[in-house]
Motif scaffolding. Structure first.
Motif, short mmCIF file in Angstrom:
data_model
loop_
_atom_site.label_atom_id
_atom_site.label_comp_id
_atom_site.label_asym_id
_atom_site.label_seq_id
_atom_site.Cartn_x
_atom_site.Cartn_y
_atom_site.Cartn_z
N ARG A 1 0.82 -1.22 0.00
CA ARG A 1 0.00 0.00 0.00
C ARG A 1 0.85 1.26 0.00
O ARG A 1 0.56 2.23 -0.72
CB ARG A 1 -0.91 0.00 1.26
CG ARG A 1 -1.68 1.32 1.47
CD ARG A 1 -2.62 1.60 0.33
NE ARG A 1 -3.31 2.88 0.48
CZ ARG A 1 -2.84 4.04 0.02
NH1 ARG A 1 -1.65 4.09 -0.58
NH2 ARG A 1 -3.53 5.15 0.17
N HIS B 1 2.31 3.45 -3.06
CA HIS B 1 1.44 4.25 -3.92
C HIS B 1 1.28 5.70 -3.46
O HIS B 1 1.05 6.58 -4.29
CB HIS B 1 0.05 3.60 -4.02
CG HIS B 1 0.04 2.36 -4.84
ND1 HIS B 1 -0.03 2.38 -6.21
CD2 HIS B 1 0.09 1.05 -4.48
CE1 HIS B 1 -0.03 1.14 -6.67
NE2 HIS B 1 0.05 0.31 -5.64
N LEU C 1 -4.64 1.67 -7.04
CA LEU C 1 -4.72 0.63 -6.00
C LEU C 1 -5.68 -0.48 -6.42
O LEU C 1 -5.41 -1.67 -6.19
CB LEU C 1 -5.20 1.24 -4.68
CG LEU C 1 -4.16 2.00 -3.85
CD1 LEU C 1 -4.84 2.74 -2.71
CD2 LEU C 1 -3.11 1.03 -3.32
N PHE D 1 -1.40 -5.62 -4.07
CA PHE D 1 -2.10 -4.99 -2.96
C PHE D 1 -3.45 -5.65 -2.71
O PHE D 1 -3.80 -5.98 -1.55
CB PHE D 1 -2.30 -3.50 -3.23
CG PHE D 1 -3.23 -2.83 -2.26
CD1 PHE D 1 -2.86 -2.63 -0.93
CD2 PHE D 1 -4.50 -2.41 -2.65
CE1 PHE D 1 -3.72 -2.04 -0.02
CE2 PHE D 1 -5.36 -1.82 -1.74
CZ PHE D 1 -4.97 -1.62 -0.42
N TYR E 1 -2.59 -8.23 0.31
CA TYR E 1 -2.89 -7.52 1.54
C TYR E 1 -4.39 -7.34 1.79
O TYR E 1 -4.93 -7.82 2.78
CB TYR E 1 -2.22 -6.14 1.59
CG TYR E 1 -2.60 -5.41 2.86
CD1 TYR E 1 -2.06 -5.82 4.09
CD2 TYR E 1 -3.54 -4.37 2.87
CE1 TYR E 1 -2.45 -5.21 5.27
CE2 TYR E 1 -3.92 -3.75 4.05
CZ TYR E 1 -3.37 -4.18 5.25
OH TYR E 1 -3.76 -3.59 6.43
N LEU E 2 -5.08 -6.65 0.90
CA LEU E 2 -6.44 -6.21 1.18
C LEU E 2 -7.43 -7.36 1.35
O LEU E 2 -8.28 -7.32 2.25
CB LEU E 2 -6.93 -5.27 0.08
CG LEU E 2 -8.27 -4.57 0.36
CD1 LEU E 2 -8.16 -3.70 1.61
CD2 LEU E 2 -8.71 -3.74 -0.82
#
Length: 251
Positions: free
Chosen positions: A68, A71, A107, A113, A117-118
């Motif tokens: 993250r 960015h 994103l 990402f 991660y998300l």
């Protein structure tokens, strides 16, 4: 001698100038604060984590949040230790709203990402909140050189904006700064979120140093007088103790 027609035209110009002047004075009278010329703003994001997932969320974020931060500029990332539980708080800096929109679009297209991660993080998040705030004109963002803890104090003022409560509030903050027991990091006025709300971010070496300094400040006549004046405009206030994450730029 001025002709009747020219006299009428001259009087008309004077009358128009007076109207414009009165309008300008009215705008100044009703202004809610200094004009915002800097387009830079800060996004405050607060995530409430499911209590049973807090430890797992922290580990996952420590290992994967770099997907993250590549960015956009992260100012600070914290866990709320006192004043709230199972919450993480981050501050992001953007040059303008177009930049934020472009970054959010990138994103959504970043597979690392989104997938690494998300996707997992979302299963552990119970609630998300976002606010947009500007640094007040009389404050610059400061980054402490040493590691420590942070205190986020949120003030909810009566409606009217800085034109009503700005001077008294600034005086109260300044007296706390001058006592030297704490370091001011930034003062932020909310633009999107609750209006007439100001967030003040302080740094201290430790919770104990903060407590000792507060007791000292409460005995300072300058602080007492300034606070007594500013609370006339205050509806409520809340504070939380923040512990910075290992990857947080604000340590």
């Amino acid at each position: 001698m001025m002709s009747p027609l020219r006299l009428v035209l001259t009087r008309g110009k004077v009358s128009a100038w007076r109207e414009l002047s009165a309008c300008a004075q009215a705008k100044a009278t009703f202004a809610t604060g200094p004009r915002q010329t800097d387009t830079t703003f800060y996004e405050f994001r607060t995530y409430t984590i499911k209590p049973s997932k807090m430890s797992e969320f922290t580990k996952h974020t420590n290992e994967n949040f770099h997907f993250r931060t590549i960015h956009s500029e992260l100012i600070g990332y914290f866990t709320m230790e006192l004043g709230a539980l199972n919450k993480v708080f981050s501050i992001w800096k953007y040059g303008n709203f177009a930049e934020r929109t472009a970054i959010r679009a990138k994103l959504a297209q970043d597979k690392d990402f989104m997938e690494k991660y998300l996707a997992k993080a979302l299963t552990m998040i119970d609630k998300q909140d976002s606010e947009i705030a500007y640094l007040v004109p009389w404050c610059k963002l400061d980054k402490p050189e040493k590691t420590g803890v942070y205190e986020l104090v949120t003030f909810q003022f009566k409606p009217g904006g800085p034109a009503v409560w700005g001077d008294a509030f600034r005086a109260a903050i300044s007296t706390h700064v001058h006592t030297g027991y704490t370091k001011l990091v930034g003062v932020f006025n909310t633009e999107y979120g609750l209006l007439n709300q100001v967030h003040v971010l302080w740094w201290n070496e430790s919770p104990d140093n903060r407590a000792a300094g507060r007791h000292f400040a409460h005995e300072d006549a300058r602080v007492v007088a300034a606070v007594r004046e500013s609370v006339r405009f205050l509806d409520s206030q809340k504070n939380v103790l923040l512990v910075p994450a290992a990857f947080s730029p604000l340590k």
